[in-house]
Enzyme design. Structure first.
Site, PDB file in Angstrom:
ATOM      1  CB  VAL A 116     -12.733  -3.422   2.825  1.00 23.96           C
ATOM      2  CG1 VAL A 116     -12.093  -2.103   3.239  1.00 23.96           C
ATOM      3  CG2 VAL A 116     -13.793  -3.177   1.750  1.00 23.96           C
ATOM      4  N   GLY A 117      -9.414  -4.020   3.094  1.00 23.18           N
ATOM      5  CA  GLY A 117      -8.293  -4.184   4.025  1.00 23.18           C
ATOM      6  C   GLY A 117      -8.254  -3.076   5.063  1.00 23.18           C
ATOM      7  CG  ASP A 118      -4.427  -2.103   6.584  1.00 17.88           C
ATOM      8  OD1 ASP A 118      -4.373  -2.917   5.637  1.00 17.88           O
ATOM      9  OD2 ASP A 118      -3.558  -1.234   6.780  1.00 17.88           O
ATOM     10  N   GLY A 130      -3.541  -6.549   5.878  1.00 16.56           N
ATOM     11  CA  GLY A 130      -4.631  -5.785   6.484  1.00 16.56           C
ATOM     12  C   GLY A 130      -5.380  -6.553   7.551  1.00 16.56           C
ATOM     13  CB  THR A 181      -0.847   0.016   1.292  1.00 19.01           C
ATOM     14  OG1 THR A 181      -1.762  -1.057   1.211  1.00 19.01           O
ATOM     15  CG2 THR A 181      -1.588   1.323   1.481  1.00 19.01           C
ATOM     16  CB  THR A 188       2.249  -0.923   3.886  1.00 16.61           C
ATOM     17  OG1 THR A 188       2.220  -1.877   2.818  1.00 16.61           O
ATOM     18  CG2 THR A 188       3.652  -0.839   4.414  1.00 16.61           C
ATOM     19  N   GLY A 189       0.978  -3.736   4.760  1.00 18.08           N
ATOM     20  CA  GLY A 189       1.158  -5.120   5.181  1.00 18.08           C
ATOM     21  C   GLY A 189      -0.153  -5.872   5.111  1.00 18.08           C
TER      22      GLY A 189
HETATM   23  C1  SD4 Z   1      -4.390  -4.563   2.544  1.00 15.34           C
HETATM   24  N1  SD4 Z   1      -2.688  -3.397   3.750  1.00 15.34           N
HETATM   25  O1  SD4 Z   1      -5.300  -4.421   1.753  1.00 15.34           O
HETATM   26  C2  SD4 Z   1      -3.193  -3.676   2.436  1.00 15.34           C
HETATM   27  C3  SD4 Z   1      -2.196  -4.293   1.541  1.00 15.34           C
HETATM   28  C4  SD4 Z   1      -0.799  -3.846   1.804  1.00 15.34           C
HETATM   29  O2  SD4 Z   1       1.440  -4.215   1.829  1.00 15.34           O
HETATM   30  O3  SD4 Z   1      -0.469  -2.855   2.281  1.00 15.34           O
HETATM   31  N2  SD4 Z   1       0.169  -4.586   1.585  1.00 15.34           N
HETATM   32  O4  SD4 Z   1      -4.388  -5.439   3.401  1.00 15.34           O
END
Ligand code: SD4
Length: 288
Positions: free
Chosen positions: A180-182, A205, A151, A202-203
């Protein structure tokens, strides 16, 4: 007051440079953060944000984005929006509404259309080919579909002391339709208060939202930690907690900036970030 800006991953370098131009000339933090994220959304070779983002399991690019204003705590967000060029700008517009500030799917698209936002087919040939290849691999080798996800999250302080944060993502590759993610969730994907500072995540979610990581980092800064201590503590403590409670923790990274322009990052994986600040006129790109 000196301006400063920080964003997740190498991919935001060009966006941070564009934002720095705005900030250098006394521009507003909201305009700068939006520009930084739009630049990433528009770049077709980034596979996890905006145009060129990897699709869900039905080969549709569904995007999440948010914008938060640290002066007023106004937040606007979209989830699972399809076929609009710049989700972050739609999120920013929503942040000015009193009600209905977080819209998903067809509701978000209807709002964007009514408010004149530009439509665009966000699925590139390249992203479609990657999707087709992955579909074959998953059935041949029984691979997990959920990887390749980054992200863009940016936190910004302008010369007037105004802070903002914004995120944008196409989420996890091969996600379920409607997932839907974080990233658009206040406190998880981003949080900012101009009196304290801000953070963006990021990561994975599904794990970031269990710890409301961005809010946690801002809370730690409010209690006196500098951004580096806060980012590290928020990620490491929560990662540990998840390991204890669930046996594993997904990838999680945070960028943090306080209202003095000091910054920090926390991560439990390999992670790159970009920051710019007025002090030396330099923009640094670092990997940790
Ligand atoms: C999600 N956090 O949709 C986002 C994806 C992301 O590094 O950031 N990945 O979960």
């Amino acid at each position: 007051m000196k301006w400063a800006i920080i964003g997740t991953w190498r991919m935001c370098l060009e966006g941070i440079i564009a934002a720095a131009e705005i900030l250098k000339h006394g521009g507003d933090s909201g305009d700068a953060v939006e520009e930084a994220v739009r630049t990433v959304e528009d770049y077709p070779l980034y596979k996890s944000v905006g145009y060129g983002g990897l699709p869900n399991e039905n080969c549709e690019v569904e995007m999440d984005a948010a914008f938060m204003d640290g002066d007023t705590l106004s937040i606007g967000a979209v989830g699972g929006i399809r076929d609009f060029k710049n989700p972050v700008s739609i999120a920013r517009r929503l942040s000015r509404e009193r009600f209905n500030i977080f819209l998903v799917g067809s509701g978000a698209e209807e709002y964007a259309h009514k408010n004149g936002f530009e439509r665009k087919n966000m699925l590139t040939e390249r992203a479609k080919k990657i999707w087709e290849k992955r579909v074959r691999e998953i059935s041949d080798k029984n691979l997990s579909p959920y990887d390749g996800h980054d992200t863009v999250g940016v936190v910004c302080l302008d010369g007037q002391g105004h802070m903002t944060a914004a995120t944008s993502t196409s989420g996890l590759f091969m996600k379920k339709r409607g997932r839907v993610g974080d990233s658009p969730i206040c406190g998880s994907g981003l949080y900012v208060d101009s009196k304290i500072g801000g953070a963006a995540a990021t990561g994975l979610g599904e794990d970031i939202m269990k710890g409301c990581l961005s809010y946690e980092a801002v809370r730690l800064m409010e209690n006196g930690m500098n951004p580096q201590e806060a980012a590290k503590k928020a990620v490491c403590n929560f990662s540990e907690k998840l390991k204890q409670k669930r046996g594993k923790a997904g990838a999680m990274s945070l960028v943090c900036l306080n209202n003095k322009g000091e910054w920090g990052v926390g991560t439990n994986v390999e992670f790159s970030f970009v920051n710019g600040q007025e002090k030396s006129g330099r923009r640094k790109q670092n990997g940790i």
